[in-house]
Design a protein around this motif. Structure first.
Motif, PDB file in Angstrom:
ATOM      1  N   GLU A 140       0.842  -1.210   0.000  1.00  0.00           N
ATOM      2  CA  GLU A 140       0.000   0.000   0.000  1.00  0.00           C
ATOM      3  C   GLU A 140       0.871   1.252   0.000  1.00  0.00           C
ATOM      4  OE1 GLU A 140      -2.760  -0.363   3.255  1.00  0.00           O
ATOM      5  OE2 GLU A 140      -3.625  -2.200   2.434  1.00  0.00           O
ATOM      6  N   PHE A 141       1.600   1.416  -1.088  1.00  0.00           N
ATOM      7  CA  PHE A 141       2.573   2.515  -1.184  1.00  0.00           C
ATOM      8  C   PHE A 141       1.920   3.866  -0.945  1.00  0.00           C
ATOM      9  CE2 PHE A 141       4.611  -0.487  -4.374  1.00  0.00           C
ATOM     10  CZ  PHE A 141       5.579  -0.922  -3.493  1.00  0.00           C
ATOM     11  N   PRO A 142       2.463   4.641  -0.005  1.00  0.00           N
ATOM     12  CA  PRO A 142       1.942   5.999   0.149  1.00  0.00           C
ATOM     13  C   PRO A 142       2.398   6.856  -1.033  1.00  0.00           C
ATOM     14  CG  PRO A 142       3.355   5.355   1.995  1.00  0.00           C
ATOM     15  CD  PRO A 142       3.540   4.343   0.923  1.00  0.00           C
ATOM     16  N   THR A 143       1.538   7.798  -1.447  1.00  0.00           N
ATOM     17  CA  THR A 143       1.843   8.603  -2.638  1.00  0.00           C
ATOM     18  C   THR A 143       3.160   9.351  -2.509  1.00  0.00           C
ATOM     19  OG1 THR A 143      -0.491   8.939  -2.882  1.00  0.00           O
ATOM     20  CG2 THR A 143       0.909  10.385  -4.156  1.00  0.00           C
ATOM     21  N   LYS A 144       3.440   9.899  -1.346  1.00  0.00           N
ATOM     22  CA  LYS A 144       4.606  10.789  -1.260  1.00  0.00           C
ATOM     23  C   LYS A 144       5.953  10.065  -1.378  1.00  0.00           C
ATOM     24  CE  LYS A 144       5.097  10.900   3.752  1.00  0.00           C
ATOM     25  NZ  LYS A 144       5.463  11.728   4.867  1.00  0.00           N
ATOM     26  N   SER A 145       5.924   8.736  -1.379  1.00  0.00           N
ATOM     27  CA  SER A 145       7.204   8.021  -1.510  1.00  0.00           C
ATOM     28  C   SER A 145       7.218   7.155  -2.767  1.00  0.00           C
ATOM     29  CB  SER A 145       7.444   7.141  -0.289  1.00  0.00           C
ATOM     30  OG  SER A 145       6.461   6.129  -0.248  1.00  0.00           O
ATOM     31  N   LEU A 146       6.297   7.433  -3.692  1.00  0.00           N
ATOM     32  CA  LEU A 146       6.196   6.577  -4.888  1.00  0.00           C
ATOM     33  C   LEU A 146       6.223   7.399  -6.171  1.00  0.00           C
ATOM     34  CD1 LEU A 146       5.525   3.789  -6.226  1.00  0.00           C
ATOM     35  CD2 LEU A 146       3.114   4.385  -5.955  1.00  0.00           C
ATOM     36  N   LEU A 147       7.058   6.983  -7.102  1.00  0.00           N
ATOM     37  CA  LEU A 147       7.088   7.595  -8.441  1.00  0.00           C
ATOM     38  C   LEU A 147       6.772   6.518  -9.466  1.00  0.00           C
ATOM     39  CD1 LEU A 147      10.435   9.611  -8.175  1.00  0.00           C
ATOM     40  CD2 LEU A 147       8.126  10.593  -8.255  1.00  0.00           C
ATOM     41  N   LEU A 148       5.958   6.872 -10.446  1.00  0.00           N
ATOM     42  CA  LEU A 148       5.733   5.951 -11.572  1.00  0.00           C
ATOM     43  C   LEU A 148       6.522   6.487 -12.766  1.00  0.00           C
ATOM     44  CD1 LEU A 148       1.873   5.236 -11.465  1.00  0.00           C
ATOM     45  CD2 LEU A 148       3.719   4.189 -10.136  1.00  0.00           C
ATOM     46  N   ILE A 149       7.239   5.588 -13.409  1.00  0.00           N
ATOM     47  CA  ILE A 149       8.055   6.018 -14.558  1.00  0.00           C
ATOM     48  C   ILE A 149       7.707   5.172 -15.771  1.00  0.00           C
ATOM     49  CG2 ILE A 149      10.437   6.121 -15.430  1.00  0.00           C
ATOM     50  CD1 ILE A 149      11.183   6.729 -12.484  1.00  0.00           C
ATOM     51  N   VAL A 150       7.378   5.835 -16.870  1.00  0.00           N
ATOM     52  CA  VAL A 150       7.175   5.099 -18.132  1.00  0.00           C
ATOM     53  C   VAL A 150       8.474   5.274 -18.908  1.00  0.00           C
ATOM     54  CG1 VAL A 150       5.774   4.865 -20.211  1.00  0.00           C
ATOM     55  CG2 VAL A 150       4.704   5.612 -18.069  1.00  0.00           C
ATOM     56  N   ASN A 151       9.190   4.186 -19.079  1.00  0.00           N
ATOM     57  CA  ASN A 151      10.536   4.261 -19.658  1.00  0.00           C
ATOM     58  C   ASN A 151      10.558   3.827 -21.123  1.00  0.00           C
ATOM     59  OD1 ASN A 151      13.372   4.576 -19.628  1.00  0.00           O
ATOM     60  ND2 ASN A 151      13.645   2.370 -19.364  1.00  0.00           N
ATOM     61  N   GLY A 152      11.485   4.449 -21.873  1.00  0.00           N
ATOM     62  CA  GLY A 152      11.738   3.991 -23.240  1.00  0.00           C
ATOM     63  C   GLY A 152      10.719   4.454 -24.253  1.00  0.00           C
ATOM     64  N   ILE A 153      10.123   5.637 -24.043  1.00  0.00           N
ATOM     65  CA  ILE A 153       9.148   6.099 -25.045  1.00  0.00           C
ATOM     66  C   ILE A 153       9.911   6.673 -26.252  1.00  0.00           C
ATOM     67  CG2 ILE A 153       7.295   6.512 -23.385  1.00  0.00           C
ATOM     68  CD1 ILE A 153       7.875   9.485 -23.556  1.00  0.00           C
ATOM     69  N   PRO A 154       9.378   6.488 -27.456  1.00  0.00           N
ATOM     70  CA  PRO A 154      10.111   6.944 -28.649  1.00  0.00           C
ATOM     71  C   PRO A 154      10.045   8.461 -28.815  1.00  0.00           C
ATOM     72  CG  PRO A 154       8.004   5.998 -29.272  1.00  0.00           C
ATOM     73  CD  PRO A 154       8.105   5.840 -27.788  1.00  0.00           C
ATOM     74  N   ALA A 155      11.054   8.999 -29.525  1.00  0.00           N
ATOM     75  CA  ALA A 155      11.102  10.449 -29.740  1.00  0.00           C
ATOM     76  C   ALA A 155       9.959  10.897 -30.654  1.00  0.00           C
ATOM     77  CB  ALA A 155      12.443  10.839 -30.336  1.00  0.00           C
ATOM     78  N   ASP A 156       9.532  10.033 -31.571  1.00  0.00           N
ATOM     79  CA  ASP A 156       8.521  10.454 -32.550  1.00  0.00           C
ATOM     80  C   ASP A 156       7.101  10.098 -32.102  1.00  0.00           C
ATOM     81  OD1 ASP A 156       8.778   7.758 -32.710  1.00  0.00           O
ATOM     82  OD2 ASP A 156       8.740   7.653 -34.901  1.00  0.00           O
ATOM     83  N   ARG A 157       6.824  10.259 -30.836  1.00  0.00           N
ATOM     84  CA  ARG A 157       5.484   9.957 -30.301  1.00  0.00           C
ATOM     85  C   ARG A 157       4.532  11.124 -30.577  1.00  0.00           C
ATOM     86  NH1 ARG A 157       9.165  11.452 -26.795  1.00  0.00           N
ATOM     87  NH2 ARG A 157       8.777  13.190 -25.384  1.00  0.00           N
ATOM     88  N   PRO A 158       3.228  10.884 -30.492  1.00  0.00           N
ATOM     89  CA  PRO A 158       2.283  12.004 -30.631  1.00  0.00           C
ATOM     90  C   PRO A 158       2.485  13.025 -29.521  1.00  0.00           C
ATOM     91  CG  PRO A 158       1.146   9.879 -30.652  1.00  0.00           C
ATOM     92  CD  PRO A 158       2.566   9.603 -30.307  1.00  0.00           C
ATOM     93  N   ARG A 159       2.152  14.272 -29.815  1.00  0.00           N
ATOM     94  CA  ARG A 159       2.419  15.359 -28.862  1.00  0.00           C
ATOM     95  C   ARG A 159       1.672  15.199 -27.543  1.00  0.00           C
ATOM     96  NH1 ARG A 159       1.224  20.694 -31.889  1.00  0.00           N
ATOM     97  NH2 ARG A 159       1.350  21.531 -29.797  1.00  0.00           N
ATOM     98  N   ASP A 160       0.498  14.578 -27.631  1.00  0.00           N
ATOM     99  CA  ASP A 160      -0.299  14.462 -26.400  1.00  0.00           C
ATOM    100  C   ASP A 160      -0.092  13.115 -25.695  1.00  0.00           C
ATOM    101  OD1 ASP A 160      -1.503  12.870 -28.233  1.00  0.00           O
ATOM    102  OD2 ASP A 160      -3.511  13.715 -28.032  1.00  0.00           O
ATOM    103  N   TYR A 161       0.942  12.373 -26.121  1.00  0.00           N
ATOM    104  CA  TYR A 161       1.111  11.022 -25.560  1.00  0.00           C
ATOM    105  C   TYR A 161       1.249  11.041 -24.038  1.00  0.00           C
ATOM    106  CZ  TYR A 161       2.947   6.471 -24.381  1.00  0.00           C
ATOM    107  OH  TYR A 161       3.120   5.255 -23.769  1.00  0.00           O
TER     108      TYR A 161
END
Ligand SMILES: Nc1nc2c(ncn2[C@@H]2O[C@H](COP(=O)(O)OP(=O)(O)OP(=O)(O)O)[C@@H](O)[C@H]2O)c(=O)[nH]1
Ligand SMILES: [Mg+2]
Length: 381
Positions: free
Chosen positions: A122-143
């Motif tokens: 039950e991770f408390p919010t203040k100690s948790l980061l979500l990271i989406v790794n490896g997204i391409p440079a040519d992604r849509p602007r609103d990705y």
């Protein structure tokens, strides 16, 4: 491992999402942990390395841990033990949960791993980061915006704790990744992690859990698409309405002259016919969207157009060669576009056959015309 005075930076996420790669960025050392392109999992046991510099007022030790979801129960159980061991070794920690992406989509097995580990701690919010790794440079602007919104809804973690890292190998980008991670970590506070129960995951439930995750993602994506469509439609209507308001404020309405011939009448009827069809089409679209505000906007806009049409008909009815006998027949429903035009009598015919006015010359609805059509067309003479 971490000493008594340092806090842990615990990187979690499935195999191959780039935990070791990101850990190396934090340590500013490509060789700190083994990170490589591989068909199977690379990190099998938890390792710790101290960061050379503080982040804010904390010194950190980085944990490089295996993933969770694997093809067989033995590997899953080994991973569960390694993860739980890491929190036992260093309970005061900040957690970086790393997601991969597959053609932009968050992999369902990553969401399954997050849900099951999060269930246990039950991770408390203040100690948790979500990271989406490896997204391409040519992604849509609103990705990023769309994916952060989706992840927030899927995980209940506030978007301001969700970060995206582009896939790149240049030294500059490696430094950028480090800066971004340090900045994100500085927004968090380490907390003492207590396990509520063991991390639970059985290999034979993974397909079901992935399917549930997929359904949930599909549902949220469909809602988002629907929402964007409505917004787009409402913006278009708003623009259309303001442009017609501008037009009516600045341009005098044209007063057509129908004194000449029946052709002009026919042309005008064609135009009104087409406009009616367009309005009905718009109305249908908007009713399908069940957007009350948009329906109101459309109604107002159609009323304004209908008033203009009525004015045109009034004008025409007083022209010397055309007499329109009004029928007390009105279009039901929203449009109420026109008073129906009944008889249509030319002056010279009037004098030829005076007793037939408004009767035998009355134009009958043709079978091809919809029965609720707001007006009738005069017969060709
Ligand atoms: N260029 C680049 N490569 C990345 C990035 N993230 C991951 N990789 C590459 O992806 C591959 C897998 O990364 P790892 O760091 O080994 O993944 P992991 O999550 O530690 O995987 P396991 O140890 O199996 O749990 C490696 O070849 C990395 O170099 C990134 O942001 N940029
Ligand atoms: Mg690794």
């Amino acid at each position: 491992m971490a000493s008594a005075t340092t806090c842990g930076l615990i990187l979690l996420g499935n195999s191959g999402v780039g935990k070791s790669f990101l850990a190396n960025r934090l340590l500013d050392d490509d060789e700190a942990f083994e990170s490589r392109f591989a068909a199977g999992s690379v990190t099998r046991h938890t390792e710790w390395k101290d960061m050379p510099t503080n982040i804010g007022r904390y010194t950190f030790s980085v944990a490089n841990i295996p993933g969770l979801v694997e093809a067989n129960q033995k590997l899953i159980d080994e991973n569960r033990v390694e993860i739980m061991k890491a929190f036992e070794q260093c309970p005061w920690a900040i957690v970086l949960f790393v997601f991969g992406q597959n053609n932009g989509r968050i992999p369902d097995e990553d969401l399954v791993a997050f849900m099951r580990i999060n269930d246990a701690y039950e991770f408390p919010t203040k100690s948790l980061l979500l990271i989406v790794n490896g997204i391409p440079a040519d992604r849509p602007r609103d990705y990023e915006a769309k994916t952060a919104q989706l992840l927030e809804e899927l995980t209940s973690i506030d978007k301001s704790y969700i970060y995206f890292i582009e896939k790149s190998t240049s030294e500059n980008s490696k430094r950028d990744i480090r800066d971004l991670l340090c900045e994100a970590i500085s927004k968090c506070d380490p907390v003492h992690h207590e396990r509520k129960h063991d991390i639970e995951l059985m290999s034979d439930e993974i397909s079901r859990l992935k399917m549930e995750s997929k359904n949930r993602q599909d549902q949220l994506l469909a809602q988002e698409t629907e929402h964007s469509k409505k917004q787009k439609l409402s913006t278009t209507l708003h623009k259309h309405q303001s442009s017609s308001q501008r037009l009516s404020a600045t341009t005098p309405k044209p007063k057509p002259d129908f004194t000449n011939d029946k052709k002009r009448f026919d042309d005008m009827m064609e135009a009104i016919d087409a406009e009616h069809a367009r309005n009905m089409e718009k109305l249908k679209r908007i009713q399908e969207n069940s957007n009350t505000a948009a329906i109101q906007q459309l109604t107002d806009q159609m009323k304004a157009e209908n008033d203009l049409n009525k004015e045109l008909l009034d004008h025409m009815s007083t022209s010397p060669k055309v007499v329109i006998v009004r029928e007390k027949k009105r279009e039901k429903g929203l449009t109420k576009i026109l008073n129906a035009v009944g008889d249509f009598i030319f002056g010279e015919q009037q004098s030829d056959e005076p007793e037939q006015q408004g009767a035998s010359r009355r134009y009958q609805s043709s079978a091809s015309r919809p029965s609720n059509h707001p007006y009738q067309r005069p017969a060709n003479n």
